[in-house]
Scaffold this motif. Sequence first.
Motif, PDB file in Angstrom:
ATOM      1  N   UNK A 155       4.552 -13.956  -0.985  1.00 22.49           N
ATOM      2  CA  UNK A 155       5.374 -15.173  -0.899  1.00 22.49           C
ATOM      3  C   UNK A 155       6.624 -14.980  -0.046  1.00 22.49           C
ATOM      4  N   UNK A 156       6.458 -14.389   1.113  1.00 21.25           N
ATOM      5  CA  UNK A 156       7.575 -14.268   2.040  1.00 21.25           C
ATOM      6  C   UNK A 156       8.516 -13.125   1.761  1.00 21.25           C
ATOM      7  N   UNK A 157       8.168 -12.240   0.831  1.00 17.98           N
ATOM      8  CA  UNK A 157       8.986 -11.051   0.563  1.00 17.98           C
ATOM      9  C   UNK A 157       8.171  -9.789   0.829  1.00 17.98           C
ATOM     10  N   UNK A 158       8.851  -8.810   1.363  1.00 15.21           N
ATOM     11  CA  UNK A 158       8.271  -7.491   1.589  1.00 15.21           C
ATOM     12  C   UNK A 158       8.789  -6.550   0.509  1.00 15.21           C
ATOM     13  N   UNK A 159       7.885  -5.823  -0.134  1.00 16.17           N
ATOM     14  CA  UNK A 159       8.240  -4.838  -1.159  1.00 16.17           C
ATOM     15  C   UNK A 159       7.807  -3.466  -0.666  1.00 16.17           C
ATOM     16  N   UNK A 160       8.674  -2.472  -0.820  1.00 12.51           N
ATOM     17  CA  UNK A 160       8.383  -1.143  -0.279  1.00 12.51           C
ATOM     18  C   UNK A 160       8.952  -0.066  -1.176  1.00 12.51           C
ATOM     19  N   UNK A 161       8.282   1.087  -1.165  1.00  7.92           N
ATOM     20  CA  UNK A 161       8.792   2.250  -1.884  1.00  7.92           C
ATOM     21  C   UNK A 161       9.521   3.172  -0.930  1.00  7.92           C
ATOM     22  N   UNK A 162      10.815   3.336  -1.125  1.00  9.06           N
ATOM     23  CA  UNK A 162      11.614   4.244  -0.292  1.00  9.06           C
ATOM     24  C   UNK A 162      11.489   5.651  -0.849  1.00  9.06           C
ATOM     25  N   UNK A 163      11.066   6.565  -0.016  1.00  7.58           N
ATOM     26  CA  UNK A 163      10.627   7.895  -0.433  1.00  7.58           C
ATOM     27  C   UNK A 163      11.752   8.658  -1.122  1.00  7.58           C
ATOM     28  N   UNK A 164      12.470   9.516  -0.403  1.00  4.66           N
ATOM     29  CA  UNK A 164      13.489  10.355  -1.044  1.00  4.66           C
ATOM     30  C   UNK A 164      14.675   9.556  -1.566  1.00  4.66           C
ATOM     31  N   UNK A 165      14.820   8.289  -1.125  1.00  5.40           N
ATOM     32  CA  UNK A 165      15.890   7.444  -1.660  1.00  5.40           C
ATOM     33  C   UNK A 165      15.616   7.022  -3.099  1.00  5.40           C
ATOM     34  N   UNK A 166      14.338   7.135  -3.526  1.00  8.88           N
ATOM     35  CA  UNK A 166      13.934   6.747  -4.885  1.00  8.88           C
ATOM     36  C   UNK A 166      14.349   5.301  -5.173  1.00  8.88           C
ATOM     37  N   UNK A 167      13.840   4.395  -4.322  1.00 10.04           N
ATOM     38  CA  UNK A 167      14.227   2.990  -4.456  1.00 10.04           C
ATOM     39  C   UNK A 167      13.024   2.073  -4.246  1.00 10.04           C
ATOM     40  N   UNK A 168      13.037   0.948  -4.942  1.00 14.85           N
ATOM     41  CA  UNK A 168      12.177  -0.176  -4.614  1.00 14.85           C
ATOM     42  C   UNK A 168      12.988  -1.104  -3.728  1.00 14.85           C
ATOM     43  N   UNK A 169      12.489  -1.347  -2.515  1.00 17.20           N
ATOM     44  CA  UNK A 169      13.204  -2.125  -1.502  1.00 17.20           C
ATOM     45  C   UNK A 169      12.568  -3.504  -1.403  1.00 17.20           C
ATOM     46  N   UNK A 170      13.401  -4.541  -1.345  1.00 17.65           N
ATOM     47  CA  UNK A 170      12.910  -5.915  -1.192  1.00 17.65           C
ATOM     48  C   UNK A 170      13.569  -6.532   0.036  1.00 17.65           C
ATOM     49  N   UNK A 171      12.735  -7.159   0.872  1.00 17.66           N
ATOM     50  CA  UNK A 171      13.224  -7.775   2.111  1.00 17.66           C
ATOM     51  C   UNK A 171      12.675  -9.186   2.203  1.00 17.66           C
ATOM     52  N   UNK A 172      13.544 -10.132   2.496  1.00 19.24           N
ATOM     53  CA  UNK A 172      13.132 -11.510   2.745  1.00 19.24           C
ATOM     54  C   UNK A 172      12.578 -11.583   4.165  1.00 19.24           C
TER      55      UNK A 172
END
Length: 816
Positions: A155-172
């Motif tokens: 639905x228009x959002x990108x979800x990604x796993x940031x490796x060593x940053x240990x983060x779930x990233x969300x981008x519009x």
Amino acid sequence: MEHDASLYGKPLSGVQRTEIGPCIDATIDRSLLYVIGSGSLFIASLKDPSSPDVLGRVDNLGNVRQIEIAGDHAYITAREDGFYIINIRDPQKPSVVYHYDTLEKATGLAVSYPLAAVACRFHGVELIDISDPRAPEYISTAVPTKELQSVDIHNGYLYAGAWADRELVVVDISDPLNPYLTNLSPLDGYGDGVRVRGGLCFAATGHHAPAFTKVHYQAPAPGEKAAGFGEGHGIELFDLSRPAQPKFLSRIKMPSFYNGYPDMWGVEVSGDHAVVSDVYNGLFIIDIQNTKEPRSVGHFIPPPKKDGKPDAIAAAAIGDGYIYAAGYFSGLHVVEAKAFARTQKKENGTPPKVTRAKKAEIVKDKEWTVYNAGGQVHAVSAIDENTVALAAGNAGVHILSISPEIKRLSVIPSEDIAFDVAVRGDKLFMAEGRRGLSIWDYRGGKASLIGRYVKEKSTINQVVVPPDGNFALVQNAPFFVEVIDFSDPAAPTCIISDKGPGIFYGKFITAQLVGGRYASVYWHMGGPVWYDMLSPGKPAIASDMPSSANNIISGMASYGDKLLVLHNNGYSFLNPCAVETLKDKPVRSLANKEPMNGSLSIYGSVMFIVNGAYKVVKAVDIADIEHPKVIEKIFTPGNPGIVSAAGTRVLIPDGHGGLRIADKKAWFTSRSSDALAVNEIPLERGAKSGAFSSSIGRCSDRFSFDSVPSSLEGKTFVSVQRGDKTASGAGYSFMANKDTTVYIFVMDASSYVPAGWIKTDMRAQWNFQNTLKFTDTIYRKEFPAGLITIPAHDGRSGDGYAVPHLCVIEARKHIE
């Protein structure tokens, strides 16, 4: 490794399908199983789901990593080999439609037709228009500087796993031309696989928990207990009631372990169950009916390899009653799971609306002229002071006149991706990816193919041709350096093939010979290694791999009869072929200890340091070799590569930003130590810097200026991204080498006045997408040389916070 059934559920059994060979990813679409591994795509019928029957295959796809299916096409990322689009309409006769040149090593992949998102490590997630699979086109880049391994779109959002940053990233990405970071959520391990299903986001994690703060491969000493080491494996659930800002619900942990290769973990979801692939931990089936208390109800451990060592599960596809697990070493495992497995359904929601950006071929601003080649500009080589050749990815090699005007003279088409180019005399050499090294006769502005060196399962992405002899050095990714004899250019042959430790993450053969004789190479886990290009008879390896003390190199270049090596935030010198370690060498650094890391080239006494992921080129004056000084930092819109020069013209190959050209005579003919230098800007906030004008945009180009004070144009600016408009505006800081006056632009949305700043009568006007109009009041403050701090803003008015996120800096004049 074995798992406790009381903790992880029912042990599952599988049948190994070794005829497919080692594999790394799998997916199911319309009752067909698609498996990739060892450079190939296999398409198999699931008529008998317990025994997939291979119908067709495509080979020679390079270092394949992930696969997605949409309509009649398969989309495959292949690390250094980029991004492949395969026609699968006839599963018995699949064929390559297009081989796309990605920003860097293409790893993660999500497809929401007509958009593909390809994660390219620290260079960001590349958004690509695939509406015409025969002519995909770059749109934009999201989330640069974070190493993203896997992505998903919903639905228009990108979800990604940031490796060593240990983060779930969300981008519009609802407007793919203007992707916008909306959220970073902490994870309890290194990020990788993500899936969005049923209003939830599932994030797979691995390696180490946050308590472990060292680099992932820095294992504890024997007998030492290091908190968090190997304890990052698990799956985390997030509520997407607010898609831009996931809310953490729960996590379940897997057994602790660490193995650096392979290191990937993913998740797939079907109905009430998630399937987690966790390499040496195997597969876990997670019951997710209670999202606040997920539990493992089944697990699969692959049988060991033929040598007795464990296999690893790289990914999984869920079918009806079976799970198809990609065995990284041994092949496909068909796992019976009739109580849990149902064919998963793709869930991308409403796809983003794709609009292609139009670029003029030649664009001029006050200082730089940009040539857009229609492809990604990787490298440029000067033919003479007025003519250059540039390697432009899918657009081949372009020959340009750069004086008295910029003009395209000719285009040499490539059979694959043009990664690099070198010219010597009447011969042109093209590093052409999967099609090897091509050699061309280049006379009078026309080129004709003479010969080609091609090696099976190889990708040539750099070529260096010394001025003497009939030998070229090529970098054959990801492991090899080769010396090519082209004394018969119609039949070039390899005389040296040298494999080093680790892999290449860029172009790492020195462009010029040291002392006119020695080439040097480094791999990311070792170097330099020396090659004597003038050895009697033919070139020879002139040194062994040095000790691990030299593993911290980030860039090298010839400087007279020595090798200048960037390391430890400075540079040192090494003698050719000498047994030396960098730890014993003095390090020259910038006065403020600003890092000097990246790809390197040197022309005269000007050193160019390039960080492609952070989009910055640093010109450093090394006339006084003990006291280097920054001349200028250039922030580019693309991903810059190694800088070249033609006379006094500086040439920056800037990826999708084109070839940037400027005459920098002053850099080469006079010392620039009196220039204002702004350093250590907050790159983690997407900061940009350069010469201020109305064209630079506000919030690091998110908004456009209509008018700015003419008295500030041409001065140095620093701009940072706005971030979440519903949150307080964070302050930021940077360094300047001179006493300065700093001007900040404050949005006229409240009565906010930054403490200690003086209001001026200067104003600026700007807009959002040529619809909403806004104005700024400009304040000033004087700072001594050193740290400059822009204040945070926590006062609220109207619909948002009037955060000052743009400033202009000028050096103060002192009257003696």
